[in-house]
Design an enzyme around this catalytic site. Structure first.
Site, short mmCIF file in Angstrom:
data_model
loop_
_atom_site.label_atom_id
_atom_site.label_comp_id
_atom_site.label_asym_id
_atom_site.label_seq_id
_atom_site.Cartn_x
_atom_site.Cartn_y
_atom_site.Cartn_z
N ASP A 33 -2.22 -4.38 28.93
CA ASP A 33 -1.18 -4.12 30.00
C ASP A 33 -1.68 -3.36 30.85
OD1 ASP A 33 -1.19 -1.53 29.08
OD2 ASP A 33 0.93 -1.30 29.04
N CYS A 45 -1.01 11.06 -1.51
CA CYS A 45 -1.20 10.25 -0.47
C CYS A 45 -2.33 9.30 -1.05
CB CYS A 45 -1.59 10.56 0.83
SG CYS A 45 -1.84 9.21 2.24
N ASP A 63 5.01 -0.59 20.75
CA ASP A 63 3.99 -0.01 20.65
C ASP A 63 4.07 1.71 20.55
OD1 ASP A 63 4.21 -0.96 23.38
OD2 ASP A 63 3.19 0.91 23.54
N CYS A 104 -3.91 6.98 1.01
CA CYS A 104 -4.86 6.55 1.96
C CYS A 104 -6.31 7.13 2.06
CB CYS A 104 -4.36 6.81 3.60
SG CYS A 104 -4.86 8.54 4.19
N CYS A 162 -7.13 10.75 2.94
CA CYS A 162 -6.73 11.92 2.05
C CYS A 162 -7.51 11.76 0.89
CB CYS A 162 -5.03 11.84 1.84
SG CYS A 162 -3.89 12.04 3.29
#
Ligand SMILES: [Zn+2]
Length: 416
Positions: free
Chosen positions: A98, A374, A266, A376, A379
């Site tokens: 964009d 968590c 977004d 992820c 973490c």
């Protein structure tokens, strides 16, 4: 629902040592640092939105900028090689280009020609590209009482001119994409100042040929106003026209938005909140926690100024800072009670931010120990360091964790 993370060149240094706070001696930022998608073994977003304004470095103060070398490289190699997304085992990322219309919102006209933008999209190899647009900052449904008529009650000429210009540029952009037989999916931007003017813009874009339409200028709108706009758009929307919301997060409402044909959006909020928000810095699936502020005496602008003016003794500040880090590490390891940690944090807070007392919020974060639950990669690797509001390496990683968590929240919304 596809979630695009707008690129603002947020990378983390994998060589960073969190206990010593040092970097690897050979680290070269642009070569060795990792994007969010390089950190995680699972998908954390569906696509990346890249703005011409950021690539060109015209984004203005506070906005990320590409270096000249990076700019040349993204144009030469294309987005996939530039962002190193080729080898992700969890599948491809979609790239949307964009113009970054907010960077020129106060100028009379967009600084780019349609040809320049098409050339940028082509060279970068985007999957979809947003037409050149000009943001309307005013949301004034009352102007629609006298829709598109001159005189009292109607929108000012300058506002209507922005919509007409956006539609003209969209028409030119669509023609250029079709004429060039480009592979890119053209996304037309609808700008309006109320539900009906948005609907008008969508109808006009569909006449041009667009089947993917982005609603621009909706960031500051209340959720009820966004729904009102989508309801009006629904009256004119073809069944095969898909919608994108530019810059809108509102996770609680995404299921509603989806009913009106919204297929993508977004947002940088999950990333930014990690270090911009006053309290909601660390996401979990069900809520957010405050990160714990232990600013670096050396790295904190406000603190440095107070040291220089003699208001704060540097050695005292350093000792208080170190005591916080030590006690937090001990608490995380189960070797210290929470009271001693909170006391050390308060002592240091009186030095670096005496007007605020975040004790209760810190207690919540520490008692919940959310970094332990968590799954992820951030973490798992960082442990309690992820909730420390301290330096870009920790703060950005917490942002990445938020993006990862946000994506899981999103999956949950659309799973049932
Ligand atoms: Zn995490």
């Amino acid at each position: 629902m596809q979630y695009f993370l707008p690129d603002s060149q947020d990378l983390v240094d994998p060589s960073f040592d969190f206990s010593r706070e040092t970097r690897g001696a050979d680290r070269v930022r642009h070569r060795d640092d990792h994007y969010a998608h390089e950190v995680f073994g699972a998908r954390a977003f569906d696509g990346i939105l890249v703005s011409k304004a950021i690539v060109d470095g015209t984004g203005g103060a506070g906005q990320a900028k590409y270096t000249q070398a990076q700019r040349r490289r993204i144009l030469r190699e294309g987005v996939r090689a530039f962002f190193r997304v080729e080898e992700r085992r969890w599948g491809p990322l979609v790239f949307m280009g964009d113009c970054g219309a907010f960077s020129y919102v106060s100028q009379e006209k967009p600084p780019y020609t349609v040809d320049e933008v098409v050339d940028f999209y082509e060279r970068c190899g985007f999957d979809s590209g947003v037409s050149v647009d000009h943001v309307i900052r005013e949301y004034r449904p009352q102007w629609e009482d006298d829709l598109f008529a001159a005189g009292d009650g109607g929108a000012p000429v300058a506002v209507r001119a922005r919509q007409e210009l956006t539609l003209e540029l969209a028409s030119e952009f669509y023609a250029a994409v079709t004429r060039g037989k480009l592979r890119i999916i053209p996304v037309g931007v609808a700008q309006g100042w109320g539900a009906h003017s948005y609907a008008y813009a969508v109808r006009e874009l569909q006449k041009i040929g667009y089947r993917y339409v982005a609603l621009g200028g909706v960031v500051p709108l209340k959720t009820t106003d966004i729904v009102r706009c989508l309801e009006a758009v629904q009256q004119v929307r073809r069944v095969d026209t898909r919608l994108h919301l530019l810059g809108v997060t509102r996770i609680a409402s995404l299921a509603t938005f989806a009913k009106f044909g919204v297929v993508s959006f977004d947002s940088t909020s999950p990333l930014r909140q990690a270090f911009m928000d006053d309290r909601d810095n660390y996401y979990t699936l069900d809520r957010s926690y405050s990160a714990i502020r232990v600013p670096q005496v050396e790295g904190n602008v406000r603190l440095r100024a107070r040291v220089r003016s003699g208001e704060v003794d540097q050695d005292v500040a350093r000792a208080a800072e170190q005591r916080c880090l030590e006690r937090l590490a001990e608490y995380a390891a189960g070797k210290r009670a929470i009271t001693g940690v909170l006391a050390a944090l308060r002592d240091y807070e009186l030095i670096h931010d005496p007007r605020t007392d975040r004790g209760e919020r810190y207690r919540e974060t520490l008692e919940a120990r959310p970094w332990e639950a968590c799954l992820c990669e951030i973490c798992r690797q960082l442990g309690h360091h992820v909730v420390l509001f301290r330096g870009a390496e920790r703060n950005r990683r917490r942002g990445f964790h938020n993006v990862w968590t946000f994506y899981r929240r999103l999956q949950r919304v659309f799973a049932g």
